[in-house]
Enzyme design. Structure first.
Site, PDB file in Angstrom:
ATOM      1  N   SER A 243      13.341 -30.151  50.264  1.00 48.46           N
ATOM      2  CA  SER A 243      12.216 -30.188  49.343  1.00 48.46           C
ATOM      3  C   SER A 243      12.675 -30.749  48.002  1.00 48.46           C
ATOM      4  CB  SER A 243      11.601 -28.800  49.216  1.00 48.46           C
ATOM      5  OG  SER A 243      10.328 -28.877  48.625  1.00 48.46           O
ATOM      6  N   HIS A 373       7.483 -26.206  56.560  1.00 46.48           N
ATOM      7  CA  HIS A 373       8.329 -26.901  55.590  1.00 46.48           C
ATOM      8  C   HIS A 373       9.703 -26.248  55.498  1.00 46.48           C
ATOM      9  CE1 HIS A 373       9.370 -29.389  52.279  1.00 46.48           C
ATOM     10  NE2 HIS A 373       9.121 -28.520  51.313  1.00 46.48           N
TER      11      HIS A 373
END
Length: 565
Positions: A243, A373
């Protein structure tokens, strides 16, 4: 995109090795001082210096007000003076030009090594102390050693959040848990940036956090390097993060050529995805990424609404890692991460890898099932181990792979208008200095015979239709890398509409189809017939549709033929 701070920073154990525990006593104190950049240490190895092109004379950088609009990706092989590089040795200084463009317009300047760096390396910790122009700052990082006997290669895990640390240690590499926020703090305004980097270069520095985080890892490598590599190996360093920390890991590997293996995960906007593709993909907008945190340099604010004016894009930053190891892990299930644009960046950068003869050194992998994610994905476990063995342990030679999920497949052909040159192995040959001959040209008069007066034939040209079939034509564009390829096939109707089509193509010997989308197929090797699916069989006169497939082997010489139903 912010990751919740309560997310676990450890990964489940996927691989375990039952070997004796290591105990190494003491720590090593070091002092590192700025040195002149040296030459590269071999085309397929990490460099011995942070920036091996620091001695290249870069001139002709464009000004902000003179940038043209170009929807296509800039040519990574074309120098600022408009010439195209012709030899592998030219890449060193071409890379230096791209670095200057990336710093000026995207990241802000990443300064060279400060005047003095001191620190310690122990079995549990690294400390870094920096002094420059009368200012100083300090930070530290935690060390976890694997079992076995050192010195060990090491992977910097940005924010403690990246590739599976259990797999990294089980493969024989140490883990350095690096807190980037100590070097460049998030949550600060652009005119009052905080952290160890900004304590040295000023809180109003135009350099963004990603370049500052990269500066911090470079200082860690300085300390390891000067320690004599008795605990950790400075010439076997990797970096990973997910991320926002994936953005950081990417920038770290881009700007420090001592990083042998760069492994960003799901980096999203301001990471791997091409800036030009983000607006059309529905990913986090450039203005959002620019405004969420000061990740990018202040100058990038001029491009959040007009990325087509950028004289550089992230495929060239992928290329800046070449020929070193690069393993990009991506998530095709979250459009906000820009996975289609990331695949284009990887394919574009892979062209430079291929031209340098290092096509086996890049892996892009978005062919995963789990959509959450930053999840730990079993599909990445084996390539992670392979990359660590190859680039850090130097005990393997597994080729890289391009594995793009059909949900997020980008077409490089749509984004480039430049070819990939064949680069010579050695330096380009200078023009000869021998003076031109002084012998005068012959004075013989030209012949006076008049040209023949026979009239041209009046037979009309043949009306036989082209061999591409009746009612439709097909063309193929290929993105080829070592060991695999992606083929995109465009089917175009003739002067009348069609209600179904069949494309026939013969794959070269050894080539095999592994994945296909928007078509049915009759087989995986040899001569294969592709037929339309329900939604793309009807094509209006002169209109087109596309399908594609991914394969192993080489795709050279494929010629499709098309016939209408």
């Amino acid at each position: 995109m912010i990751i919740r701070s309560d997310r676990s920073r450890t990964r489940s154990v996927l691989v375990a090795l039952a070997v004796a525990a290591l105990t190494v006593a003491g720590s090593v104190s070091v002092v590192a001082r700025t040195t002149t950049a040296q030459a590269a240490a071999g085309v397929l190895a990490a460099a011995t210096v942070e920036d091996e092109g620091a001695d290249c004379a870069v001139s002709g950088l464009p000004d902000l007000g003179s940038l043209p609009t170009n929807a296509k990706l800039p040519d990574p092989f074309k120098k600022l003076n408009g010439a195209t590089i012709t030899a592998k040795s030219d890449w060193r200084c071409r890379r230096a030009e791209i670095k200057e463009l990336a710093e000026k317009f995207v990241f802000g300047e990443k300064p060279a090594k400060p005047a003095t760096v001191t620190g310690t390396v122990s079995t549990t910790n690294i400390t870094v102390n920096v002094s420059h122009n009368g200012r100083s700052s300090s930070f530290s990082a935690r060390v976890e050693l694997p079992s076995g006997t050192g010195p060990f290669p090491a992977v910097v895990v940005v924010g403690g959040f990246g590739a599976d640390t259990a797999t990294i240690k089980a493969a024989g590499a140490a883990v350095i848990s690096y807190d980037p926020l100590a070097v460049g703090r998030e949550g600060t305004p652009r005119n009052n940036k905080q952290g160890a980097f900004y304590s040295i270069y000023g809180s109003s520095s135009s350099t963004g956090l990603l370049a500052a985080w990269g500066w911090g890892v470079s200082r860690i490598i300085d300390v390891i390097e000067q320690s004599g590599s008795t605990i950790l190996k400075s010439d076997a360093m990797g970096v990973t993060g997910c991320s926002r920390y994936g953005k950081g890991a990417f920038a770290i590997g881009v700007f420090d050529q001592r990083i042998a293996l760069t492994m960003p995960i799901e980096s999203g906007s301001a990471g791997v995805p091409i800036f030009r593709g983000i607006p059309g993909e529905g990913a986090q907008s450039l203005s959002s990424a620019y405004g969420e945190q000061p990740w990018l340099g202040d100058a990038f604010g001029s491009f959040t609404g007009s990325p087509n004016r950028l004289p550089v894009d992230t495929h060239e930053m992928v290329a800046m890692v070449a020929p070193r190891g690069l393993f990009i892990m991506d998530n095709p299930h979250i459009a906000n991460l820009g996975p289609r644009s990331a695949s284009v960046a990887a394919l574009g950068g892979a062209e430079v890898y291929r031209a340098l003869g290092a096509g086996d050194n890049i892996t892009y992998w978005s062919d995963v099932q789990d959509g959450s994610h930053c999840a730990n994905r079993p599909e990445w476990r084996t390539p992670l181990q392979n990359n660590i063995r190859k680039f850090l342990l130097k005990t393997g030679n597994e080729p890289g792979a391009i594995r793009i999920h059909s949900k997020a497949l980008g077409r490089l052909a749509d984004w480039r208008d430049w070819p990939t040159p064949v680069l010579a192995d050695g330096p380009t040959t200078p023009p000869p200095t021998t003076p031109p001959p002084t012998t005068p040209p012959p004075t013989t008069s030209p012949p006076t015979t008049p040209p023949p007066t026979t009239p041209p034939p009046t037979t009309p040209p043949p009306t036989t239709p082209p061999p591409n079939g009746a009612g439709c034509t097909a063309t193929v564009s290929v993105n080829q890398w070592t060991g695999g390829f992606v083929a995109a096939v465009r089917v175009t109707a003739g002067p009348a509409p069609i209600n179904g089509w069949t494309v026939t193509m013969t794959l070269p010997s050894g080539a095999s189809i592994t994945n296909i989308w928007s078509a049915n197929r009759s087989g995986t090797t040899g001569t294969v017939q592709f037929t339309n699916v329900a939604y793309n069989g009807s094509i209006g006169a002169g209109q087109s549709t596309e399908f594609g497939y991914q394969g192993t082997g080489t795709a050279a010489g494929m010629t499709p033929t098309c016939s209408a139903a």
